[in-house]
Design a protein around this motif. Structure first.
Motif, PDB file in Angstrom:
ATOM      1  N   VAL A 192      -4.023   5.472  13.462  1.00  0.00           N
ATOM      2  CA  VAL A 192      -2.818   4.714  12.566  1.00  0.00           C
ATOM      3  C   VAL A 192      -3.158   3.326  12.218  1.00  0.00           C
ATOM      4  O   VAL A 192      -3.285   2.666  13.272  1.00  0.00           O
ATOM      5  CB  VAL A 192      -1.621   4.892  12.886  1.00  0.00           C
ATOM      6  N   ASN A 193      -3.463   3.078  10.859  1.00  0.00           N
ATOM      7  CA  ASN A 193      -3.589   1.466  10.681  1.00  0.00           C
ATOM      8  C   ASN A 193      -2.536   1.118   9.818  1.00  0.00           C
ATOM      9  O   ASN A 193      -2.625   1.499   8.514  1.00  0.00           O
ATOM     10  CB  ASN A 193      -4.959   1.557  10.037  1.00  0.00           C
ATOM     11  N   PRO A 194      -1.679   0.136  10.065  1.00  0.00           N
ATOM     12  CA  PRO A 194      -0.662  -0.349   9.370  1.00  0.00           C
ATOM     13  C   PRO A 194      -1.206  -1.244   8.420  1.00  0.00           C
ATOM     14  O   PRO A 194      -0.408  -1.630   7.377  1.00  0.00           O
ATOM     15  CB  PRO A 194       0.200  -1.074  10.482  1.00  0.00           C
ATOM     16  N   TYR A 195      -2.412  -1.943   8.405  1.00  0.00           N
ATOM     17  CA  TYR A 195      -2.873  -2.933   7.503  1.00  0.00           C
ATOM     18  C   TYR A 195      -4.322  -2.509   7.173  1.00  0.00           C
ATOM     19  O   TYR A 195      -5.085  -1.921   7.837  1.00  0.00           O
ATOM     20  CB  TYR A 195      -2.772  -4.308   8.222  1.00  0.00           C
ATOM     21  N   ARG A 196      -4.608  -2.875   5.827  1.00  0.00           N
ATOM     22  CA  ARG A 196      -6.177  -3.059   5.517  1.00  0.00           C
ATOM     23  C   ARG A 196      -6.257  -4.486   5.456  1.00  0.00           C
ATOM     24  O   ARG A 196      -5.680  -5.224   4.737  1.00  0.00           O
ATOM     25  CB  ARG A 196      -6.351  -2.339   4.182  1.00  0.00           C
ATOM     26  N   GLY A 197      -7.584  -4.865   5.890  1.00  0.00           N
ATOM     27  CA  GLY A 197      -7.601  -6.157   5.810  1.00  0.00           C
ATOM     28  C   GLY A 197      -7.172  -7.044   7.169  1.00  0.00           C
ATOM     29  O   GLY A 197      -6.341  -6.355   7.737  1.00  0.00           O
ATOM     30  N   CYS A 198      -7.793  -7.992   7.448  1.00  0.00           N
ATOM     31  CA  CYS A 198      -7.226  -8.848   8.622  1.00  0.00           C
ATOM     32  C   CYS A 198      -7.153 -10.126   8.785  1.00  0.00           C
ATOM     33  O   CYS A 198      -8.437 -10.891   8.500  1.00  0.00           O
ATOM     34  CB  CYS A 198      -7.912  -8.293   9.882  1.00  0.00           C
ATOM     35  N   GLU A 199      -6.199 -10.793   8.725  1.00  0.00           N
ATOM     36  CA  GLU A 199      -5.838 -12.192   8.899  1.00  0.00           C
ATOM     37  C   GLU A 199      -6.701 -12.981  10.008  1.00  0.00           C
ATOM     38  O   GLU A 199      -7.001 -14.201   9.960  1.00  0.00           O
ATOM     39  CB  GLU A 199      -4.708 -12.880   9.093  1.00  0.00           C
ATOM     40  N   HIS A 200      -6.940 -12.222  10.970  1.00  0.00           N
ATOM     41  CA  HIS A 200      -7.677 -12.815  12.124  1.00  0.00           C
ATOM     42  C   HIS A 200      -9.322 -13.246  11.817  1.00  0.00           C
ATOM     43  O   HIS A 200      -9.552 -14.429  12.256  1.00  0.00           O
ATOM     44  CB  HIS A 200      -8.001 -11.796  13.334  1.00  0.00           C
ATOM     45  N   GLY A 201      -9.818 -12.957  10.794  1.00  0.00           N
ATOM     46  CA  GLY A 201     -10.942 -13.421  10.090  1.00  0.00           C
ATOM     47  C   GLY A 201     -12.277 -13.348  11.083  1.00  0.00           C
ATOM     48  O   GLY A 201     -12.991 -14.126  11.062  1.00  0.00           O
ATOM     49  N   CYS A 202     -12.233 -12.592  11.909  1.00  0.00           N
ATOM     50  CA  CYS A 202     -13.430 -12.423  13.013  1.00  0.00           C
ATOM     51  C   CYS A 202     -14.569 -11.925  12.142  1.00  0.00           C
ATOM     52  O   CYS A 202     -14.491 -11.011  11.368  1.00  0.00           O
ATOM     53  CB  CYS A 202     -13.374 -11.101  13.939  1.00  0.00           C
ATOM     54  N   ALA A 258       4.967   3.189   6.684  1.00  0.00           N
ATOM     55  CA  ALA A 258       4.148   4.184   8.005  1.00  0.00           C
ATOM     56  C   ALA A 258       4.944   4.617   8.691  1.00  0.00           C
ATOM     57  O   ALA A 258       4.783   5.846   9.069  1.00  0.00           O
ATOM     58  CB  ALA A 258       3.515   2.800   8.585  1.00  0.00           C
ATOM     59  N   ALA A 259       6.150   3.916   9.343  1.00  0.00           N
ATOM     60  CA  ALA A 259       6.984   4.959  10.215  1.00  0.00           C
ATOM     61  C   ALA A 259       7.369   6.127   9.742  1.00  0.00           C
ATOM     62  O   ALA A 259       7.560   7.163  10.324  1.00  0.00           O
ATOM     63  CB  ALA A 259       8.113   4.123  10.756  1.00  0.00           C
ATOM     64  N   GLU A 260       8.154   6.199   8.469  1.00  0.00           N
ATOM     65  CA  GLU A 260       8.439   7.466   8.003  1.00  0.00           C
ATOM     66  C   GLU A 260       7.436   8.590   7.706  1.00  0.00           C
ATOM     67  O   GLU A 260       7.403   9.591   7.903  1.00  0.00           O
ATOM     68  CB  GLU A 260       9.183   7.233   6.742  1.00  0.00           C
ATOM     69  N   LEU A 261       6.306   8.024   7.120  1.00  0.00           N
ATOM     70  CA  LEU A 261       5.103   8.775   7.276  1.00  0.00           C
ATOM     71  C   LEU A 261       4.646   9.604   8.453  1.00  0.00           C
ATOM     72  O   LEU A 261       4.305  10.698   8.630  1.00  0.00           O
ATOM     73  CB  LEU A 261       3.756   8.143   6.463  1.00  0.00           C
ATOM     74  N   LEU A 262       4.451   8.782   9.558  1.00  0.00           N
ATOM     75  CA  LEU A 262       4.207   9.240  10.848  1.00  0.00           C
ATOM     76  C   LEU A 262       5.519  10.050  11.337  1.00  0.00           C
ATOM     77  O   LEU A 262       5.131  11.224  11.899  1.00  0.00           O
ATOM     78  CB  LEU A 262       4.293   7.923  11.744  1.00  0.00           C
ATOM     79  N   ARG A 263       6.697   9.718  10.988  1.00  0.00           N
ATOM     80  CA  ARG A 263       7.664  10.821  11.344  1.00  0.00           C
ATOM     81  C   ARG A 263       7.555  12.142  10.550  1.00  0.00           C
ATOM     82  O   ARG A 263       7.652  13.273  11.413  1.00  0.00           O
ATOM     83  CB  ARG A 263       9.172  10.184  11.120  1.00  0.00           C
ATOM     84  N   LYS A 264       7.114  12.118   9.443  1.00  0.00           N
ATOM     85  CA  LYS A 264       6.910  13.518   8.811  1.00  0.00           C
ATOM     86  C   LYS A 264       5.742  14.297   9.380  1.00  0.00           C
ATOM     87  O   LYS A 264       5.674  15.467   9.463  1.00  0.00           O
ATOM     88  CB  LYS A 264       6.536  13.174   7.215  1.00  0.00           C
ATOM     89  N   ASP A 312       0.656  -1.202  -0.223  1.00  0.00           N
ATOM     90  CA  ASP A 312      -0.003  -0.099   0.114  1.00  0.00           C
ATOM     91  C   ASP A 312       0.979   1.170  -0.022  1.00  0.00           C
ATOM     92  O   ASP A 312       1.675   1.629   1.138  1.00  0.00           O
ATOM     93  CB  ASP A 312      -0.793  -0.056   1.296  1.00  0.00           C
ATOM     94  N   ALA A 313       0.881   2.032  -0.986  1.00  0.00           N
ATOM     95  CA  ALA A 313       1.990   3.075  -1.153  1.00  0.00           C
ATOM     96  C   ALA A 313       1.007   4.358  -0.810  1.00  0.00           C
ATOM     97  O   ALA A 313       0.774   5.271  -1.550  1.00  0.00           O
ATOM     98  CB  ALA A 313       2.284   3.464  -2.696  1.00  0.00           C
ATOM     99  N   ALA A 314       0.678   4.121   0.703  1.00  0.00           N
ATOM    100  CA  ALA A 314       0.140   5.472   0.794  1.00  0.00           C
ATOM    101  C   ALA A 314       0.868   6.482   1.095  1.00  0.00           C
ATOM    102  O   ALA A 314       1.779   6.544   1.255  1.00  0.00           O
ATOM    103  CB  ALA A 314      -0.417   4.921   2.615  1.00  0.00           C
ATOM    104  N   ARG A 315       0.159   7.789   0.937  1.00  0.00           N
ATOM    105  CA  ARG A 315       0.728   9.059   1.141  1.00  0.00           C
ATOM    106  C   ARG A 315       0.698   9.658   2.225  1.00  0.00           C
ATOM    107  O   ARG A 315       1.262  10.800   2.649  1.00  0.00           O
ATOM    108  CB  ARG A 315       0.614   9.893  -0.044  1.00  0.00           C
ATOM    109  N   SER A 316      -0.213   9.240   3.258  1.00  0.00           N
ATOM    110  CA  SER A 316      -0.704   9.743   4.654  1.00  0.00           C
ATOM    111  C   SER A 316      -0.692   8.459   5.523  1.00  0.00           C
ATOM    112  O   SER A 316      -1.092   7.654   4.891  1.00  0.00           O
ATOM    113  CB  SER A 316      -1.421  10.774   4.420  1.00  0.00           C
TER     114      SER A 316
END
Length: 367
Positions: A80-90, A120-126, A60-64
């Protein structure tokens, strides 16, 4: 074979096509698609074992990275969401419909096609470094779990916590995974500064129910052990008994809160089951397979808390519901919290320690 028809919510997949280790029972095309492909059992696969669905990762090439929230019934205003979708499958996950925006199903796709944000970390730093930025707690896990299985290798959540520590920025986490303990070193350091809080979601103490309802999340026992480890490390921790599902797990409410308090939680919260958009038919399918004898009763109780509907999207009402059943759950929750010494308010995290660390390349100050 596959039958192509105008897009609609499919029925549960035929038994030979049911995957193992996943929560959803179907994989209908998203609501924005014009057509759907529906597997049909033609009899040739009647002896075939359930198939395995491998997880697919998409960059995911997120810009924010920070999402703002102004909902009046949610306790945080940025996440802040590092992922879209979730393997837990609830099966009950309210975030499932978001996959439709990317052309994927809210069903099996949601739990097997995972978007990840390596920057994600670099976007958060910015974001933290912007002139005039005002620190407010960021919530991790508000949409999908930051400690789902892929985090073991990708370590995006850990990089976010490292950034929060560097900036002395407050952060809260909601998770169903004991994997949060991998980052106990960072969390304990943040907590010592009043900058961290963790909520562990425990919906049932029944391991069999958890296995079918939340197939890839940590077992209830491991989640309770995570509460203990966090508490002993000085990290403020809550037990999140959500969602409460009338007729399915609400009878466990007092036992859940008691177990959480015994494990070391000092705070508790809950949300009534929410069934927006595609989540409703997916949950109905799951009930028809896993709880066929009580499915009608469970849905009837759920609808009694939503004015006769499966879901009510109004602010405030969507989280707690209305009517006698919802009111009884609320009263039981408050009474059990008092009995177990559990607070219903989380102590505020500090924002006064926030600082923008100098980069190695920054020019030194003259004074």
């Amino acid at each position: 074979m596959n039958a192509i028809t105008p897009a609609r919510q499919s029925e549960a997949l035929p038994t030979p096509f049911q995957p193992s280790g996943r929560g959803a029972k179907s994989n209908a095309s998203g609501r924005f698609e014009r057509t759907t492909s529906q597997p049909v059992d033609d009899g040739w696969h009647s002896e075939a074992p359930p198939r395995q669905i491998k997880t697919t990762l998409i960059r995911d090439a997120a810009r924010s990275i920070i999402t703002s929230n102004d909902s009046p019934d949610i306790s945080f205003d940025q996440s802040v969401n590092p992922y879209r979708g979730c393997e837990h499958g609830c099966i009950y996950c309210f975030a499932r419909p978001t996959h439709a925006y990317w052309g994927y199903s809210a069903g099996l796709d949601f739990e097997s096609v995972i978007f990840f944000k390596p920057g994600a970390a670099e976007l958060l730093r910015k974001a933290f470094s912007k002139r005039g930025y005002a620190p407010r707690p960021v919530a991790l896990g508000s949409n999908t779990d930051p400690y789902q299985p892929v985090e073991r290798d990708l370590r995006i959540t850990r990089s976010i916590l490292e950034t929060c520590l560097a900036f002395r920025h407050p952060v809260s986490i909601i998770t169903k995974s004991a994997g949060v303990l991998r980052d106990l070193d960072l969390l304990s350091e943040l907590a010592a500064l009043g900058l961290a809080h963790v909520a562990i979601s425990v919906t049932t103490l029944d391991a069999k129910l958890a296995r079918t309802m939340e197939p890839r999340a940590s077992t209830p026992t491991r989640r309770l052990s995570a509460i203990t480890a966090l508490s002993e490390a000085g990290v403020p921790v809550s037990i999140f008994t959500s969602p409460m599902i009338p007729g399915l797990n609400d009878h466990e409410l007092e036992n859940l809160l008691g177990a959480g308090a015994k494990a070391g939680a000092d705070h508790a919260s809950y949300v009534l089951l929410r069934l927006p958009l595609e989540v409703e038919p997916l949950f109905r399918q799951w009930l028809s397979v896993e709880r066929p004898l009580s499915a009608k009763k469970i849905m009837g109780l759920i609808e009694s808390t939503r004015g006769g509907k499966a879901y009510d999207s109004r602010f405030h009402a969507r989280m707690r519901g209305e009517g006698p059943v919802a009111e009884l759950i609320r009263a039981r929750f408050e009474r059990a919290c008092r009995a177990n010494g559990l607070s219903r308010k989380v102590a505020p995290l500090r924002t006064d320690l926030f600082t923008v660390p100098e980069k190695d390349s920054d020019q030194l100050s003259l004074f």
